[in-house]
Design a protein around this motif. Structure first.
Motif, PDB file in Angstrom:
ATOM      1  N   ARG B   6       0.843  -1.190   0.000  1.00  0.00           N
ATOM      2  CA  ARG B   6       0.000   0.000   0.000  1.00  0.00           C
ATOM      3  C   ARG B   6       0.887   1.252   0.000  1.00  0.00           C
ATOM      4  N   GLU B   7       0.586   2.160  -0.875  1.00  0.00           N
ATOM      5  CA  GLU B   7       1.293   3.435  -0.887  1.00  0.00           C
ATOM      6  C   GLU B   7       0.509   4.406  -0.043  1.00  0.00           C
ATOM      7  N   SER B   9       0.255   8.156   2.290  1.00  0.00           N
ATOM      8  CA  SER B   9       0.802   9.490   2.279  1.00  0.00           C
ATOM      9  C   SER B   9       0.357  10.276   3.473  1.00  0.00           C
ATOM     10  N   HIS B  14      -0.434  12.253  -1.745  1.00  0.00           N
ATOM     11  CA  HIS B  14      -1.880  12.089  -1.671  1.00  0.00           C
ATOM     12  C   HIS B  14      -2.625  13.139  -2.471  1.00  0.00           C
ATOM     13  N   ARG B  20      -0.431   8.434  -8.131  1.00  0.00           N
ATOM     14  CA  ARG B  20      -0.924   7.232  -7.462  1.00  0.00           C
ATOM     15  C   ARG B  20      -1.128   6.097  -8.461  1.00  0.00           C
ATOM     16  N   GLN B  33      -4.408   3.267  -1.117  1.00  0.00           N
ATOM     17  CA  GLN B  33      -3.768   4.550  -0.847  1.00  0.00           C
ATOM     18  C   GLN B  33      -4.243   5.093   0.487  1.00  0.00           C
ATOM     19  N   LEU B  44      -9.564  10.759  -4.106  1.00  0.00           N
ATOM     20  CA  LEU B  44      -9.002   9.447  -4.446  1.00  0.00           C
ATOM     21  C   LEU B  44     -10.086   8.519  -4.986  1.00  0.00           C
ATOM     22  N   VAL B  49      -9.404   5.032  -6.988  1.00  0.00           N
ATOM     23  CA  VAL B  49      -8.654   4.243  -6.004  1.00  0.00           C
ATOM     24  C   VAL B  49      -9.660   3.384  -5.234  1.00  0.00           C
TER      25      VAL B  49
END
Lengths: 332, 332
Positions: B6-7, B9, B14, B20, B33, B44, B49
């Motif tokens: 998982r990325e 921020s 973000h 992303r 995210q 997002l 996302v």
């Protein structure tokens, strides 16, 4: 000469067309405003401001061309502090088939931009006046450093010196048969001194409309109430005497000190991270509940305003209006 | 357990849907995210996302209702550090006829939000699990203060302690027959230690994509190149050895130190005002001309990014792409 009624903004007011119109309604000079960037000037022109001074240097031909294009809508003035830039503005005005008004910015110990007062400023004024597509507009003489000198005496002395150097320069320019239509400067911390000097004919204060914690530290503080607040919410209170607010660096500027908590002198805003503010309670630890809202007084109003897209105008607890921060982020 | 992909921020990433998606392309976990605010989570979700963690507390019913509405588009998780807020989230989820995943944030000496590890965190986990419209999602265990501890040893020690307290809490929760699907934390300064701990299964570093001058002061510095710059122009050079740039507080964050001038170690960015930066030249005073452009390395990337509407992606001297900072100013 007394103060002209141009409303200027080194201050956040420039971000807001609506407030400008309201200021204009109350003034003799109907529609003069300052900006610091061409992109801000565009927003003002599109918003119907008919007389715009970019109280700053602009050194890119492309940005100057954007200003030149605005002369179809509004009177556009700009500052310069070097012969190179004067010649650049002349070239852009010529290729745009228009005329731009150029003021000479002088350095009255602000220590930022500005040519030396006296002979160098006079030579630059003559150069502007001799440029076919430029109009010599006068002097920009802003003493930024003086705004937050803490004592009245320090501020009076600094502006006294600035006014003297400005007056000498006006006289030297007059000996060249040129008149300074605008002799502008001043800010919320010092404008009374520029007004009293008999030298300045335009005051460019802006922060007075909002105020901030840093200006309030001047002695005496400027005679304006705080009107700008960041509304924030207690999001965590996991330990006694400590709480966390939902407003940090992204929501409030700390370059001139941390924010104060309005009407709660028992609470210190003690530190910020990106989206959080740490509060320390000096009174009853149980006096701050999760979900409670607090009004923060920014340390510095200008860069705080520039973080937001909207102002919410309150009358007591009622929302009276919502204004766009029309020139937010217009940094070009 | 190794690091999940998982990325996250806490970091400016973000703000940017495009980056992303690019991160997601390179990762196993396709589309997870982090965000810090419901308004960011909305951006997002609208950007596609599918798995969003608000790695932060949200305490307003109206904001929680906005998150609940997003569950029609994406999986939404959120953090809590008090029973009051858990009950509030449950009430909102119920009235929205949906389920929200809630992680318990624990305070591993970050000194910000978070319930105490161990028994208090376990009790809160059980409370979430027993709430009809909530899913217990695991632990949020971010040690923010450790990110900029300057020596490797300090950072290793701080994360070692955080990991130990986290592991104890995971074990205590397991004794209640609950599993922590996510055990998340870490940032650009420490992620190697969380990854090596065997405790965390999700790393939430974000600044690595951009870097900044403050992270570069860690020893050793994180092994990432600086990719984020603010392009600025010399607008005045009225005196020898001094010049003024057209970028100040409105254009760059100084909360973690003044910016550095990229590839010009002979120039110091010595001070900022709203739209100006003062440069001091330590080498040849004639080496900086009006109109010259310089790349500034921000002291702090996150709040700098949040001042802008667009990224301009450069490949050498060529503009390769322009990305919107889609979640800029989404502070609610």
């Amino acid at each position: 000469m007394g103060p002209d009624s141009r409303e200027a903004s080194f201050e956040p007011v420039h971000d807001l067309i609506d407030i400008r119109h309201r200021q204009a309604e109350r003034r003799a000079h109907p529609d003069g405003q300052c900006a610091q960037k061409p992109a801000e000037a565009e927003v003002l022109a599109w918003g119907g401001v008919s007389d715009i001074l970019v109280s700053n240097e602009v050194v890119s031909s492309r940005k100057l061309a954007r200003l030149a294009a605005l002369t179809n809508m509004s009177k556009i003035s700009i500052c310069a502090d070097s012969a190179i830039v004067v010649d650049q503005i002349e070239a852009v005005a010529e290729s745009s088939a228009t005329r731009l008004t150029v003021l000479v910015e002088i350095d009255v110990s602000g220590g930022r931009c500005g040519v030396e007062p006296g002979e160098p400023a006079t030579a630059l004024s003559v150069r502007i006046a001799r440029s076919r597509h430029l109009v010599f507009g006068g002097l920009q003489s802003y003493q930024g450093r003086a705004q937050h000198l803490r004592t009245e005496q320090e501020r009076r002395d600094a502006i006294g010196q600035a006014a003297a150097r400005t007056a000498d320069t006006v006289a030297a320019i007059r000996r060249q048969k040129l008149e300074c239509a605008i002799i502008g400067g001043a800010g919320t911390g010092t404008f009374a001194h520029e007004a009293a000097s008999g030298v300045y004919n335009e005051l460019q204060a802006g922060s007075y409309a909002f105020m901030d914690a840093d200006y309030a530290r001047n002695r005496p503080a400027p005679d304006f109430e705080q009107s700008l607040f960041v509304l924030s919410t207690v999001m965590s209170a996991a330990r006694p005497g400590i709480a966390v607010l939902d407003c940090g660096h992204k929501g409030i500027a700390i370059d001139s000190g941390l924010p104060l908590v309005h009407a709660r002198q028992d609470i210190d805003y003690a530190g910020a991270s990106d989206e959080h503010g740490s509060l320390i309670l000096r009174s009853d630890p149980g006096s701050l509940a999760i979900g409670e809202t607090l009004r923060l007084v920014p340390g510095h109003c200008d860069p705080t305003v520039d973080r937001y897209d909207w102002y919410v105008g309150m009358s007591g607890k009622r929302v009276e209006c919502v204004f766009p921060v029309a020139a937010r982020g217009m940094m070009q």
